[in-house]
Structure formats: structure tokens, C-alpha cells
Motif scaffolding. Structure first.
Motif, PDB file in Angstrom:
ATOM      1  N   VAL A  63       0.904  -1.086  -0.092  1.00 24.94           N
ATOM      2  CA  VAL A  63       0.173   0.026   0.223  1.00 24.94           C
ATOM      3  C   VAL A  63       0.909   1.190   0.008  1.00 24.94           C
ATOM      4  CG1 VAL A  63      -1.682   1.382   1.219  1.00 24.94           C
ATOM      5  CG2 VAL A  63      -1.933  -1.296   1.271  1.00 24.94           C
ATOM      6  N   ASP A  64       1.178   1.583  -1.364  1.00 23.75           N
ATOM      7  CA  ASP A  64       2.234   2.712  -1.456  1.00 23.75           C
ATOM      8  C   ASP A  64       1.807   4.037  -2.354  1.00 23.75           C
ATOM      9  OD1 ASP A  64       2.222   1.466  -3.606  1.00 23.75           O
ATOM     10  OD2 ASP A  64       4.252   0.766  -3.588  1.00 23.75           O
ATOM     11  N   GLY A  65       0.541   3.699  -2.779  1.00 27.72           N
ATOM     12  CA  GLY A  65       0.027   4.789  -3.679  1.00 27.72           C
ATOM     13  C   GLY A  65       0.326   4.730  -4.980  1.00 27.72           C
ATOM     14  N   ILE A  66       1.222   3.724  -5.425  1.00 25.64           N
ATOM     15  CA  ILE A  66       1.574   3.440  -6.809  1.00 25.64           C
ATOM     16  C   ILE A  66       0.947   2.256  -7.273  1.00 25.64           C
ATOM     17  CG2 ILE A  66       3.665   2.983  -8.243  1.00 25.64           C
ATOM     18  CD1 ILE A  66       5.343   4.173  -5.962  1.00 25.64           C
ATOM     19  N   PHE A  67       0.241   2.321  -8.442  1.00 25.75           N
ATOM     20  CA  PHE A  67      -0.537   1.358  -9.022  1.00 25.75           C
ATOM     21  C   PHE A  67       0.372   0.643  -9.996  1.00 25.75           C
ATOM     22  CE2 PHE A  67      -5.130   2.895  -8.659  1.00 25.75           C
ATOM     23  CZ  PHE A  67      -5.003   2.923  -7.227  1.00 25.75           C
ATOM     24  N   GLY A  68       1.272  -0.258  -9.482  1.00 24.73           N
ATOM     25  CA  GLY A  68       2.075  -1.026 -10.438  1.00 24.73           C
ATOM     26  C   GLY A  68       1.464  -2.379 -10.810  1.00 24.73           C
ATOM     27  N   ARG A  69       2.230  -3.250 -10.915  1.00 23.02           N
ATOM     28  CA  ARG A  69       1.824  -4.669 -11.324  1.00 23.02           C
ATOM     29  C   ARG A  69       1.153  -5.428 -10.212  1.00 23.02           C
ATOM     30  NH1 ARG A  69       6.570  -8.423 -12.715  1.00 23.02           N
ATOM     31  NH2 ARG A  69       7.079  -6.678 -14.209  1.00 23.02           N
ATOM     32  N   GLY A  70       1.155  -5.286  -9.357  1.00 22.49           N
ATOM     33  CA  GLY A  70       0.620  -5.784  -8.041  1.00 22.49           C
ATOM     34  C   GLY A  70      -0.875  -5.281  -7.880  1.00 22.49           C
TER      35      GLY A  70
END
Length: 253
Positions: A216-223
């Protein structure tokens, strides 16, 4: 010495662009490949210098037409009475693909980050992190995942719109319907201009519902994209990996 240099390059890339653990291998691979390419460039030119022949310098240019020592090799070829085709200068802001100005590269990086593909900085330099972001963006749109933009893809990012804006479910020339659907969904999500706090809330909402975003980091990456797709499938919605306004609001609760 080589190992220390490579490790330093990997560490620098990791510090410049914090990524999820499962993606670290991509960065390591990108850095290693670039480092090895540069080492091969240097070694090949050193061999040409040692031979000092027209053929040796021409062989170097065939392998590295935009190499570190390309200009020097052309000078040596001319000095030895040979001829070389004048090549356009290498783009200083990245290698391969369509030529972009510095301002255009900045726009591309900003756009990728806005869509959730972290480039590890907005500096107009298309290094391993930006290439990785481009590759993931290409994959999610059904394009061949090369990490290098062609003209149509660059224009899509620069304009901030899906190419040709086709009707949902309709294929464009050279692009399957699934790809155009994902591209349209990605554009719709980008138009929401989700803040970092909203992205954090969405990731938390997915995690509470049992869909692991791998952080939960605010980055919409692969996960996160995978978690969104899984949640959409579970709710009988098109599994695009990109959120509509209603879906974003629902997950934020």
C-alpha cells in the motif's frame, strides 16, 4: 572491479526508483544489460584501436553505429582513406525507438507516472526505470512489450489520449479489441486524476477485500493492477485493471 561497479549501478537505480520486491529483478536486469553493452562497446573499440586498420574500425561501427566511440571511429576511417555514411547524432535522452525532444520525454515520463507506472524520476533520461515503465504500459495495452516507444505509442502518451479513441470493443487497424478496451479504460482512469491519498485508500480497500496489491504505497504498479483485475472479475466487471469512477469510489470506502 566490474562486480563492484555493477553493484553500485544497481544500488543507485534502486535508490532512485523504489519498487516492489518482485520488480527488483527487472531493474537489475536492465542495469546489467546496459552495463554489459557499454563494456562490450569499450572492448570492441579497444580491439579496433589495437588493430588500427580500416576494416577494424568499420567493424566497430557496424556493431555500434551510435556507440560511445562512434565519432572517433568515423574520424579514423576517414584518416585511413575510407568512407563512412554520416549518421544522425545519437539522441542524448535515451536509446532506441522514435526520436523525442527533451520536453517530449518529460511529458512521457509525467504521463507514465500519472498512470501509475513509476519512471524513477522525471529527468528526460530514459534509463532502466523508464524503460521498465514503458514496457509495463505496453503490456497492459496489449502492445509488444519492448520498453521502446514507436511513433504511435509516443503520440498516445504525449496527447494523453488513447490512439484513435475507438468505440468500446472495436478493434483498430493492427490493434485487437481487447487492447483498445484496456486503452480506453486506462484513459478513463487517468481522467479521474486520483490523488496519492485516494490511491492509498483504494489499495487498502482492495487488501481488505482479499485482493493483494503487494504493498500500500500509492503506486498502481503490477501488483495493484492485478488486484484490480481480480476484484473486477469477482464482481462480473470487465477485468481491465483500470478503475471507473464508480469502482474507485466503492473501493475507497
Amino acid at each position: 572491479m566490474v562486480r563492484k561497479t555493477l553493484l553500485a549501478a544497481v544500488a543507485a537505480a534502486a535508490l532512485a526508483a523504489p519498487v516492489q520486491a518482485q520488480d527488483l529483478g527487472d531493474i537489475v536486469t536492465g542495469v546489467a544489460q546496459e552495463y554489459l553493452r557499454q563494456e562490450q562497446d569499450r572492448a570492441t573499440f579497444a580491439q579496433a584501436q589495437q588493430a588500427g586498420t580500416l576494416r577494424a574500425y568499420q567493424s566497430y561501427l557496424q556493431q555500434f553505429p551510435q556507440g560511445i566511440y562512434a565519432a572517433e571511429a568515423r574520424q579514423q576511417i576517414q584518416r585511413l582513406g575510407g568512407r563512412t555514411t554520416a549518421a544522425a547524432p545519437a539522441n542524448p535522452y535515451g536509446g532506441g525507438g522514435v526520436d523525442l525532444t527533451r520536453d517530449q520525454r518529460l511529458v512521457v515520463q509525467r504521463r507514465l507516472n500519472a498512470l501509475g507506472y513509476t519512471t524513477g524520476g522525471i529527468d528526460a533520461s530514459f534509463g532502466p526505470s523508464t524503460r521498465r515503465a514503458i514496457g509495463l504500459w505496453q503490456r497492459d495495452r496489449g502492445y509488444t512489450q519492448t520498453g521502446v516507444l514507436n511513433r504511435a505509442q509516443a503520440n498516445e502518451l504525449l496527447r494523453g489520449t488513447a490512439a484513435a479513441a475507438p468505440a468500446a470493443g472495436t478493434a483498430t487497424a493492427g490493434q485487437p479489441a481487447a487492447a483498445t478496451s484496456v486503452a480506453s479504460a486506462a484513459q478513463a482512469e487517468a481522467n479521474l486524476r486520483l490523488s496519492r491519498q485516494q490511491r492509498l485508500a483504494i489499495q487498502a480497500g482492495l487488501t481488505r477485500r482479499g485482493f493483494d496489491t503487494r504493498g500500500v504505497d500509492g503506486i498502481f504498479g503490477r501488483g495493484t493492477r492485478g488486484a484490480i483485475s481480480g476484484w473486477q472479475r469477482a464482481n462480473d466487471a470487465p477485468a481491465t485493471g483500470y478503475l471507473t469512477a464508480a469502482q474507485a469510489q466503492r473501493l475507497s470506502r
